[in-house]
Motif scaffolding. Structure first.
Motif, short mmCIF file in Angstrom:
data_model
loop_
_atom_site.label_atom_id
_atom_site.label_comp_id
_atom_site.label_asym_id
_atom_site.label_seq_id
_atom_site.Cartn_x
_atom_site.Cartn_y
_atom_site.Cartn_z
N SER A 1 0.83 -1.22 0.00
CA SER A 1 0.00 0.00 0.00
C SER A 1 0.86 1.26 0.00
CB SER A 1 -0.90 0.01 1.23
OG SER A 1 -0.11 0.14 2.41
N GLY A 2 2.11 1.11 0.36
CA GLY A 2 2.99 2.26 0.47
C GLY A 2 2.88 2.99 1.78
N SER A 3 2.05 2.47 2.68
CA SER A 3 1.79 3.21 3.91
C SER A 3 2.92 3.11 4.93
CB SER A 3 0.49 2.71 4.56
OG SER A 3 0.61 1.33 4.89
N LYS A 4 3.73 2.06 4.81
CA LYS A 4 4.83 1.89 5.77
C LYS A 4 6.14 1.65 5.02
CE LYS A 4 2.07 0.03 9.56
NZ LYS A 4 1.90 -1.10 10.50
N THR A 5 7.18 2.32 5.47
CA THR A 5 8.51 2.11 4.91
C THR A 5 9.49 1.85 6.03
OG1 THR A 5 8.96 4.50 4.92
CG2 THR A 5 8.10 3.55 2.88
N TYR A 6 10.55 1.15 5.69
CA TYR A 6 11.56 0.76 6.66
C TYR A 6 12.93 0.94 6.00
CZ TYR A 6 7.38 -1.72 8.27
OH TYR A 6 6.10 -2.03 8.65
N TYR A 7 13.89 1.40 6.77
CA TYR A 7 15.23 1.61 6.24
C TYR A 7 16.29 1.13 7.22
CZ TYR A 7 12.97 4.83 2.98
OH TYR A 7 12.16 5.37 1.99
N SER A 8 17.39 0.68 6.67
CA SER A 8 18.54 0.41 7.53
C SER A 8 19.17 1.74 7.93
CB SER A 8 19.57 -0.46 6.80
OG SER A 8 20.17 0.27 5.75
N ASP A 9 19.84 1.74 9.04
CA ASP A 9 20.48 2.98 9.50
C ASP A 9 21.51 3.48 8.50
OD1 ASP A 9 20.53 2.08 13.03
OD2 ASP A 9 18.97 2.98 11.79
N SER A 10 22.13 2.57 7.78
CA SER A 10 23.22 2.96 6.87
C SER A 10 22.72 3.73 5.66
CB SER A 10 23.99 1.73 6.42
OG SER A 10 23.14 0.84 5.72
N VAL A 11 21.43 3.63 5.33
CA VAL A 11 20.92 4.33 4.14
C VAL A 11 19.86 5.37 4.49
CG1 VAL A 11 21.37 2.27 2.77
CG2 VAL A 11 19.05 2.74 3.57
N LYS A 12 19.45 5.41 5.72
CA LYS A 12 18.38 6.33 6.11
C LYS A 12 18.79 7.77 5.81
CE LYS A 12 16.32 4.83 9.67
NZ LYS A 12 16.01 4.46 11.07
N GLY A 13 17.90 8.49 5.16
CA GLY A 13 18.20 9.88 4.80
C GLY A 13 18.83 10.02 3.44
N ARG A 14 19.32 8.94 2.87
CA ARG A 14 19.94 8.99 1.53
C ARG A 14 19.13 8.21 0.49
NH1 ARG A 14 24.69 6.62 0.72
NH2 ARG A 14 24.42 5.06 2.38
N PHE A 15 18.50 7.11 0.92
CA PHE A 15 17.72 6.26 0.02
C PHE A 15 16.24 6.46 0.31
CE2 PHE A 15 20.98 2.58 -0.77
CZ PHE A 15 21.95 3.51 -1.05
N THR A 16 15.44 6.36 -0.75
CA THR A 16 13.99 6.43 -0.61
C THR A 16 13.36 5.30 -1.39
OG1 THR A 16 14.08 8.85 -0.43
CG2 THR A 16 11.95 7.85 -0.91
N ILE A 17 12.57 4.49 -0.70
CA ILE A 17 11.85 3.40 -1.35
C ILE A 17 10.44 3.87 -1.67
CG2 ILE A 17 11.06 2.34 0.82
CD1 ILE A 17 11.52 -0.41 -0.54
N SER A 18 9.94 3.46 -2.82
CA SER A 18 8.59 3.85 -3.22
C SER A 18 7.99 2.74 -4.06
CB SER A 18 8.60 5.17 -3.98
OG SER A 18 9.36 5.05 -5.18
N ILE A 19 6.69 2.86 -4.33
CA ILE A 19 6.01 1.81 -5.07
C ILE A 19 4.98 2.44 -6.01
CG2 ILE A 19 4.25 1.45 -3.27
CD1 ILE A 19 4.62 -1.60 -3.88
N ASP A 20 4.87 1.87 -7.19
CA ASP A 20 3.84 2.26 -8.15
C ASP A 20 2.94 1.04 -8.32
OD1 ASP A 20 2.27 2.78 -10.39
OD2 ASP A 20 3.82 4.00 -11.33
N ASN A 21 1.80 1.05 -7.63
CA ASN A 21 0.93 -0.12 -7.66
C ASN A 21 0.40 -0.41 -9.06
OD1 ASN A 21 -0.16 1.17 -4.57
ND2 ASN A 21 1.00 -0.73 -4.79
N ALA A 22 0.13 0.62 -9.81
CA ALA A 22 -0.41 0.43 -11.17
C ALA A 22 0.59 -0.30 -12.05
CB ALA A 22 -0.77 1.78 -11.77
#
Length: 119
Positions: A54-75
């Motif tokens: 749904s894209g409602s929750k994201t999780y990151y490792s500390d090593s990439v937090k603030g630099r990487f962004t995960i996203s999803i295109d359901n369509a």
């Protein structure tokens, strides 16, 4: 059968950016959690980021937090990870993975895409 196909890897200079894509097929993914992992030579595979379908929750490792962004295109059934401010230590094979729900293991894996970061 779940299929995950990664793309977008390549060579980039330190400080640069890349966006990886993971196209998912073969299933209805509405309850799935999608993740990115990486493995550098001689090191164990490590978690990078994850997102609920749904894209409602994201999780990151500390090593990439603030630099990487995960996203999803359901369509498009596609998961992305935008990687900014890349460091040489980010170089690895990046794998897309799928878990049937947020409490399941990541049972489905793509073939991986290589990311190389030059210093």
């Amino acid at each position: 059968q779940v299929q995950l196909v990664e793309s977008g890897g390549g060579l980039v200079q330190a400080g640069g950016s890349l966006r990886l894509s993971c196209a998912a097929s073969g299933r209805t993914f509405s309850n799935y959690t999608m993740g990115w992992f990486r493995q550098a030579p001689g090191k164990e595979r490590e978690f990078v980021a994850a997102i609920t379908w749904s894209g409602s929750k994201t999780y990151y490792s500390d090593s990439v937090k603030g630099r990487f962004t995960i996203s999803i295109d359901n369509a498009k059934n596609t998961v992305y990870v935008q990687m900014n401010s890349l460091k040489p230590e980010d170089a690895a094979i990046y794998y897309c993975a799928a878990a049937e729900n947020s409490k399941s293991d990541f049972d489905y894996w793509g073939q991986g895409t290589q990311v190389t970061v030059s210093s």
